[in-house]
Design a protein around this motif. Structure first.
Motif, PDB file in Angstrom:
ATOM      1  N   PRO A 224       1.030  -1.184   0.019  1.00  9.85           N
ATOM      2  CA  PRO A 224       0.753   0.189  -0.338  1.00  9.85           C
ATOM      3  C   PRO A 224       0.464   1.374   0.255  1.00  9.85           C
ATOM      4  CG  PRO A 224       0.042  -0.968   2.277  1.00  9.85           C
ATOM      5  CD  PRO A 224       0.905  -2.021   1.435  1.00  9.85           C
ATOM      6  N   THR A 225       2.211   1.335   0.199  1.00  3.57           N
ATOM      7  CA  THR A 225       2.985   2.181   0.697  1.00  3.57           C
ATOM      8  C   THR A 225       4.374   1.677   0.026  1.00  3.57           C
ATOM      9  OG1 THR A 225       3.392   2.386   3.255  1.00  3.57           O
ATOM     10  CG2 THR A 225       2.011   3.610   2.628  1.00  3.57           C
ATOM     11  N   VAL A 226       5.057   3.325  -0.466  1.00  9.41           N
ATOM     12  CA  VAL A 226       6.082   2.665  -0.318  1.00  9.41           C
ATOM     13  C   VAL A 226       7.646   3.501   0.567  1.00  9.41           C
ATOM     14  CG1 VAL A 226       8.542   3.618  -2.592  1.00  9.41           C
ATOM     15  CG2 VAL A 226       5.497   3.655  -2.742  1.00  9.41           C
ATOM     16  N   ASN A 227       8.312   1.987   0.752  1.00 10.35           N
ATOM     17  CA  ASN A 227       9.029   2.189   1.900  1.00 10.35           C
ATOM     18  C   ASN A 227      10.864   1.884   1.419  1.00 10.35           C
ATOM     19  OD1 ASN A 227       9.471  -0.534   1.213  1.00 10.35           O
ATOM     20  ND2 ASN A 227       7.890  -1.830   2.727  1.00 10.35           N
ATOM     21  N   GLU A 228      11.595   1.705   2.375  1.00 10.29           N
ATOM     22  CA  GLU A 228      13.233   1.939   2.163  1.00 10.29           C
ATOM     23  C   GLU A 228      13.458   0.836   1.220  1.00 10.29           C
ATOM     24  OE1 GLU A 228      16.859   3.447   5.023  1.00 10.29           O
ATOM     25  OE2 GLU A 228      15.006   3.843   5.725  1.00 10.29           O
ATOM     26  N   LYS A 229      13.175  -0.065   1.915  1.00 12.38           N
ATOM     27  CA  LYS A 229      13.586  -0.692   0.567  1.00 12.38           C
ATOM     28  C   LYS A 229      13.312  -1.100  -0.626  1.00 12.38           C
ATOM     29  CE  LYS A 229      15.466  -5.472   0.697  1.00 12.38           C
ATOM     30  NZ  LYS A 229      16.279  -5.801   1.511  1.00 12.38           N
ATOM     31  N   HIS A 230      11.706  -0.628  -0.854  1.00 18.12           N
ATOM     32  CA  HIS A 230      11.743  -0.342  -2.333  1.00 18.12           C
ATOM     33  C   HIS A 230      12.500   0.554  -2.898  1.00 18.12           C
ATOM     34  CE1 HIS A 230       7.431  -1.834  -0.810  1.00 18.12           C
ATOM     35  NE2 HIS A 230       8.165  -2.778  -1.136  1.00 18.12           N
ATOM     36  N   PHE A 231      13.103   1.678  -2.011  1.00 16.42           N
ATOM     37  CA  PHE A 231      14.265   2.209  -3.018  1.00 16.42           C
ATOM     38  C   PHE A 231      15.982   1.847  -2.763  1.00 16.42           C
ATOM     39  CE2 PHE A 231      11.234   5.810  -1.176  1.00 16.42           C
ATOM     40  CZ  PHE A 231      11.404   6.669  -2.628  1.00 16.42           C
ATOM     41  N   GLU A 232      15.553   0.504  -2.256  1.00 13.46           N
ATOM     42  CA  GLU A 232      17.200  -0.272  -1.877  1.00 13.46           C
ATOM     43  C   GLU A 232      17.292  -0.785  -3.285  1.00 13.46           C
ATOM     44  OE1 GLU A 232      18.212  -1.865   1.799  1.00 13.46           O
ATOM     45  OE2 GLU A 232      18.278  -0.030   2.589  1.00 13.46           O
ATOM     46  N   GLN A 233      16.389  -1.623  -3.810  1.00 12.03           N
ATOM     47  CA  GLN A 233      16.129  -2.261  -4.950  1.00 12.03           C
ATOM     48  C   GLN A 233      15.857  -1.962  -6.191  1.00 12.03           C
ATOM     49  OE1 GLN A 233      12.376  -4.845  -4.320  1.00 12.03           O
ATOM     50  NE2 GLN A 233      13.127  -6.023  -2.233  1.00 12.03           N
ATOM     51  N   ALA A 234      14.675  -0.603  -6.430  1.00 19.24           N
ATOM     52  CA  ALA A 234      15.260   0.758  -7.145  1.00 19.24           C
ATOM     53  C   ALA A 234      16.977   0.647  -7.455  1.00 19.24           C
ATOM     54  CB  ALA A 234      14.632   1.337  -7.060  1.00 19.24           C
ATOM     55  N   ILE A 235      17.294   1.060  -6.571  1.00 21.65           N
ATOM     56  CA  ILE A 235      18.825   1.980  -6.433  1.00 21.65           C
ATOM     57  C   ILE A 235      19.579   0.453  -7.425  1.00 21.65           C
ATOM     58  CG2 ILE A 235      20.807   2.021  -5.876  1.00 21.65           C
ATOM     59  CD1 ILE A 235      19.164   3.724  -3.640  1.00 21.65           C
ATOM     60  N   GLU A 236      19.502  -0.576  -7.031  1.00 21.62           N
ATOM     61  CA  GLU A 236      20.012  -1.721  -7.566  1.00 21.62           C
ATOM     62  C   GLU A 236      19.686  -1.989  -9.483  1.00 21.62           C
ATOM     63  OE1 GLU A 236      19.073  -5.026  -5.297  1.00 21.62           O
ATOM     64  OE2 GLU A 236      20.570  -4.435  -3.062  1.00 21.62           O
ATOM     65  N   ARG A 237      18.457  -1.633  -8.969  1.00 20.26           N
ATOM     66  CA  ARG A 237      18.290  -2.099 -10.474  1.00 20.26           C
ATOM     67  C   ARG A 237      18.695  -1.417 -11.439  1.00 20.26           C
ATOM     68  NH1 ARG A 237      11.617  -4.064 -12.415  1.00 20.26           N
ATOM     69  NH2 ARG A 237      12.583  -3.561 -14.778  1.00 20.26           N
ATOM     70  N   VAL A 238      18.394   0.101 -10.721  1.00 12.93           N
ATOM     71  CA  VAL A 238      19.358   1.340 -12.460  1.00 12.93           C
ATOM     72  C   VAL A 238      20.908   0.617 -12.436  1.00 12.93           C
ATOM     73  CG1 VAL A 238      19.971   3.307 -12.402  1.00 12.93           C
ATOM     74  CG2 VAL A 238      17.177   2.700 -11.148  1.00 12.93           C
ATOM     75  N   ILE A 239      21.322   0.518 -11.174  1.00 15.59           N
ATOM     76  CA  ILE A 239      22.518   0.171 -11.404  1.00 15.59           C
ATOM     77  C   ILE A 239      23.591  -0.868 -12.006  1.00 15.59           C
ATOM     78  CG2 ILE A 239      24.833   0.334  -9.973  1.00 15.59           C
ATOM     79  CD1 ILE A 239      23.885   2.039  -7.895  1.00 15.59           C
ATOM     80  N   GLY A 240      22.442  -2.084 -10.982  1.00 12.92           N
ATOM     81  CA  GLY A 240      22.766  -2.966 -12.061  1.00 12.92           C
ATOM     82  C   GLY A 240      21.970  -3.862 -13.156  1.00 12.92           C
ATOM     83  N   GLY A 241      21.239  -3.133 -13.242  1.00 12.17           N
ATOM     84  CA  GLY A 241      20.026  -3.919 -14.636  1.00 12.17           C
ATOM     85  C   GLY A 241      18.801  -5.390 -13.354  1.00 12.17           C
ATOM     86  N   LEU A 242      18.217  -5.211 -14.241  1.00 12.58           N
ATOM     87  CA  LEU A 242      17.180  -6.349 -13.533  1.00 12.58           C
ATOM     88  C   LEU A 242      17.572  -7.379 -13.658  1.00 12.58           C
ATOM     89  CD1 LEU A 242      14.321  -6.715 -13.707  1.00 12.58           C
ATOM     90  CD2 LEU A 242      14.083  -7.923 -15.974  1.00 12.58           C
ATOM     91  N   GLU A 243      17.160  -8.132 -11.916  1.00 12.08           N
ATOM     92  CA  GLU A 243      17.664  -9.540 -11.556  1.00 12.08           C
ATOM     93  C   GLU A 243      16.913 -10.310 -12.045  1.00 12.08           C
ATOM     94  OE1 GLU A 243      16.175 -10.509  -7.458  1.00 12.08           O
ATOM     95  OE2 GLU A 243      17.584  -9.732  -6.989  1.00 12.08           O
ATOM     96  N   LYS A 244      17.626 -11.486 -12.469  1.00 12.96           N
ATOM     97  CA  LYS A 244      17.606 -12.735 -13.207  1.00 12.96           C
ATOM     98  C   LYS A 244      17.315 -13.923 -12.554  1.00 12.96           C
ATOM     99  CE  LYS A 244      19.538 -10.568 -17.898  1.00 12.96           C
ATOM    100  NZ  LYS A 244      20.181 -11.069 -18.941  1.00 12.96           N
ATOM    101  N   LYS A 245      16.321 -13.759 -12.022  1.00  8.17           N
ATOM    102  CA  LYS A 245      16.759 -15.335 -10.627  1.00  8.17           C
ATOM    103  C   LYS A 245      16.753 -16.381 -11.535  1.00  8.17           C
ATOM    104  CE  LYS A 245      15.221 -13.025  -6.867  1.00  8.17           C
ATOM    105  NZ  LYS A 245      14.757 -13.000  -5.339  1.00  8.17           N
ATOM    106  N   THR A 246      15.859 -16.398 -12.602  1.00 11.45           N
ATOM    107  CA  THR A 246      15.993 -18.042 -13.267  1.00 11.45           C
ATOM    108  C   THR A 246      17.001 -18.208 -14.211  1.00 11.45           C
ATOM    109  OG1 THR A 246      14.443 -16.582 -15.557  1.00 11.45           O
ATOM    110  CG2 THR A 246      13.298 -17.153 -13.095  1.00 11.45           C
ATOM    111  N   GLN A 247      17.834 -17.265 -14.372  1.00 12.44           N
ATOM    112  CA  GLN A 247      18.856 -17.722 -15.109  1.00 12.44           C
ATOM    113  C   GLN A 247      19.782 -18.863 -14.306  1.00 12.44           C
ATOM    114  OE1 GLN A 247      21.600 -14.466 -16.495  1.00 12.44           O
ATOM    115  NE2 GLN A 247      22.692 -15.983 -17.451  1.00 12.44           N
ATOM    116  N   ILE A 248      20.177 -20.689 -15.076  1.00  9.10           N
ATOM    117  CA  ILE A 248      20.579 -21.330 -14.179  1.00  9.10           C
ATOM    118  C   ILE A 248      21.443 -20.890 -14.314  1.00  9.10           C
ATOM    119  CG2 ILE A 248      20.974 -23.525 -14.603  1.00  9.10           C
ATOM    120  CD1 ILE A 248      17.650 -23.886 -15.461  1.00  9.10           C
ATOM    121  N   LEU A 249      22.694 -21.063 -13.807  1.00 11.84           N
ATOM    122  CA  LEU A 249      24.149 -21.423 -13.502  1.00 11.84           C
ATOM    123  C   LEU A 249      24.357 -22.417 -13.355  1.00 11.84           C
ATOM    124  CD1 LEU A 249      25.446 -18.072 -12.196  1.00 11.84           C
ATOM    125  CD2 LEU A 249      25.069 -18.297 -14.534  1.00 11.84           C
ATOM    126  N   GLN A 250      25.364 -22.914 -13.994  1.00 16.12           N
ATOM    127  CA  GLN A 250      26.546 -24.056 -13.627  1.00 16.12           C
ATOM    128  C   GLN A 250      26.661 -24.605 -12.979  1.00 16.12           C
ATOM    129  OE1 GLN A 250      24.774 -27.769 -15.024  1.00 16.12           O
ATOM    130  NE2 GLN A 250      24.517 -26.496 -16.910  1.00 16.12           N
TER     131      GLN A 250
END
Length: 658
Positions: A395-421
């Motif tokens: 319902p609201t925007v909190n500090e955790k959302h801002f941290e995730q937004a900074i990570e996305r802007v700097i590093g790009g979209l998180e790819k949890k489905t990408q499989i590494l050997q």
């Protein structure tokens, strides 16, 4: 159907309607016309000519004969039959009447006529439609709107300006611009001149005719121009430089000439003119020349201000930058930490935050975590935070959302489905651990905030650091940064005995830093106190202002510098092998490590570091950005205040009268 649904009052619409009605009427005429019954020659002679039932014959288009019976004999209006040629028909008719014994006085009369069967009209339909479209285009302006003014209009309106005139509908104000107070004051002076010119004219001062806003993309050049238009309450003409250049010769200068000098300002710049090229001037030079002439024509009585914005001031013609034209160059660089806090406050206004979050405190904390961000980046962070909150149905925007937004802007979209050997994941974990440990035990490296082996964007690992707010770097600081970037490659070699392609981006940054130190910053003892420009990307054959011997010396110094950094990094990680292994194993277990995890594994960092907003701004005079106005600009919007007071008095008087 409601009234006004069709534009009956539009002349062009009525023109097309009449033309369409004519075409439809012609088709209906030929479609509904009675074609009559077809007969042959023998039937005509036996049943019509021999019985005296023919009133007259009509040869039509020398192709067929229309037989009109005597009125009252039959219900048919006429019948018809084909003929090969008129001469043959006449001979056969004469012979048939002689055989039937019809004297000359009672022989059937023959008339000749020419009629259209509609084929000509059908063949003319495409031509009529094309002519109608051209006439319709000539009568209307571009994009279906009448220009009602300059130029011939329609398809020949290529010489008309594509500038957009805005007044009264611009919502951006100076309060929406933050992080560039010095540039805002400069622009505010232009607004004050447009609203209160007597303040300057009474002192004999002349306002600069133009201001050139330069700086990296996203720093607020266009936003400042919009705020100027929103605050000045004058017509604002906006057009970009590329719209001056078209495939038609002379269009660019014509558009400059078509600009109304009574409506300031406009946004346009010109490239450098060529020297020594064969073939004469091109369209760009003609446009630039016309722009220079027009700016010279603006005098102090016209109250015209020309604003231009570009992130490539190096390609501008020097004639534009001389006094009397764009004689004020306003550089708008990336904001410092105080400016970023001010920008965050602006973009946090429309967001719905948690009740226990202070906007000022959040703005300061986010400003400390976003070094090097421009105003556009900060706006993107705030928008991404709101999108992330909506994605998680918060319902609201909190500090955790801002941290995730900074990570996305700097590093790009998180790819949890990408499989590494498993072996690749292990290499990535120890690679990132090497970076983290080297940065932890080097004094001049940036403090680590977070390290992750979850793939982001194009990379397989991600580390977030907190660079210092500084503008000058020593040789030792640059060297420690190189060692930290080499930590991943050294860790791969140390733990696996082989190297991978994962360090390609690190090696590119190390090479750029080494060449900058040797070529630009004069930090090589062998090369001495010399500085040269690095080759620009895209220049296939750059001219080197030094000899081949100097080039060889530069390459030797760069290789020696990188080799020294590699050896120091190798010695450090060999000494801290156990710490690297601890961090690598924890990364394989948790995938993401915070600063607290690093302190638990490696102990407190042995060097003092700054991490909060208050620590970064300590010793700079104040916690907030200085937004005080000079004495001459404190009443820059006085005219607007007086109008508001007059409106308020008028409303109060109306209420009293009511």
């Amino acid at each position: 159907m409601q009234k006004g649904e069709f534009p009956w009052d539009n002349k062009d619409f009525r023109y097309l309607l009449v033309m369409g009605a004519g075409i439809v009427s012609g088709f209906l005429y030929f479609y509904w016309r009675d074609p009559g019954r077809e007969i042959n020659w023998k039937h005509f002679v036996q049943y019509y000519l021999a019985r005296g039932m023919v009133e007259r014959l009509e040869v039509v288009n020398k192709e067929f004969v229309r037989v009109f019976p005597v009125p009252g004999v039959t219900s048919e209006k006429y019948v018809w039959f084909n003929i090969g040629s008129v001469d043959t028909f006449e001979r056969n008719l004469e012979a048939a009447q002689q055989e039937l014994g019809i004297d000359i006085a009672h022989q059937v009369s023959v008339v000749y006529s020419t009629e259209s069967d509609g084929s000509f009209l059908v063949s003319m339909v495409p031509t009529l439609l094309l002519v109608g479209f051209l006439l319709f285009s000539l009568r209307r302006g571009p994009m279906g709107s009448g220009r009602g003014g300059r130029g011939p209009g329609g398809i020949f309106s290529v010489a008309e300006t594509t500038a957009k005139i805005m007044k009264g509908n611009i919502e951006v104000q100076f309060k929406d611009v933050a992080g560039c107070e010095e540039a805002k004051l400069e622009i505010m002076e232009f607004v004050n001149f447009l609203k209160n010119p007597k303040q300057y004219q009474e002192l004999g001062a002349k306002i600069p005719k133009g201001a050139m806003l330069t700086g990296p993309p996203g720093t607020g050049k266009t936003l400042l121009a919009k705020a100027t238009a929103g605050e000045a309450n004058v017509p604002f003409i906006t057009v970009n430089g590329s719209e001056f250049l078209e495939m038609f010769v002379g269009v660019g200068p014509a558009r400059v000439r078509l600009e109304n000098p009574s409506k300031p300002p406009q946004d346009a710049v010109g490239r450098k003119r060529s020297h020594g090229q064969f073939g004469g001037q091109n369209e760009q030079e003609n446009t630039l020349n016309q722009l220079l002439v027009e700016m010279d024509g603006f005098n102090s009585s016209t109250n015209v201000v020309v604003l231009a914005g570009t992130n490539r001031p190096d390609v501008l013609d020097p004639a534009l930058m001389r006094p009397g034209r764009f004689d004020r160059q306003i550089y708008i660089g990336p904001p410092d930490i105080k400016g970023r806090a001010s920008i965050f406050k602006v973009h946090l206004r429309p967001l719905r935050l948690d009740a226990d979050i202070s906007r000022d405190a959040l703005a300061r904390k986010m400003a400390a975590r976003t070094p090097g961000f421009t105003g556009a980046d900060i706006a993107n962070v705030c928008n991404e935070a709101a999108l992330i909150a909506a994605r998680h149905a918060s319902p609201t925007v909190n500090e955790k959302h801002f941290e995730q937004a900074i990570e996305r802007v700097i590093g790009g979209l998180e790819k949890k489905t990408q499989i590494l050997q498993p072996n690749e994941k292990t290499i990535v974990a120890y690679h990132e651990a090497g970076h983290a440990v080297v940065g932890w035990f080097l004094e001049h490296a940036d403090p680590l905030l977070k390290v992750s082996i979850i793939p982001r964007g194009k990379g397989l690992g991600y580390a977030q650091y907190l660079p210092r707010e500084q503008f000058l770097y020593t040789r030792e600081q640059l060297f420690d940064r190189m060692c930290m970037m080499l930590g991943g490659r050294v860790a791969e070699q140390l733990f696996f005995g082989r190297i991978t392609t994962g360090a390609q981006d690190d090696l590119r940054k190390v090479t750029q830093s080494a060449y900058a130190q040797v070529v630009q910053f004069g930090m090589s003892d062998k090369l001495g106190q010399l500085s040269f420009d690095l080759p620009q990307p895209g220049n296939l054959a750059p001219e080197k202002p030094y000899s081949e011997a100097t080039a060889e010396l530069i390459d030797e110094e760069v290789r020696a510098l990188i080799a020294t950094a590699y050896q120091k990094t190798q010695a450090l990680l060999t000494h801290c092998r156990d710490q690297v292994e601890k961090v690598g194993k924890r990364l394989l277990e948790k995938e993401v490590l915070e600063k607290a995890d690093m302190v638990e594994l490696l102990g407190p960092r042995p060097f003092a570091e700054k991490s909060t907003y208050e620590e970064f701004v300590e010793g700079t005079g104040s916690l907030e950005e200085d937004t005080t106005l000079p004495e001459g600009l404190k009443d820059w919007n006085l005219e607007q205040k007086e109008e508001e007071e007059e409106e308020g008095q008028g409303q109060r008087s109306q209420e009293k009268a009511f």
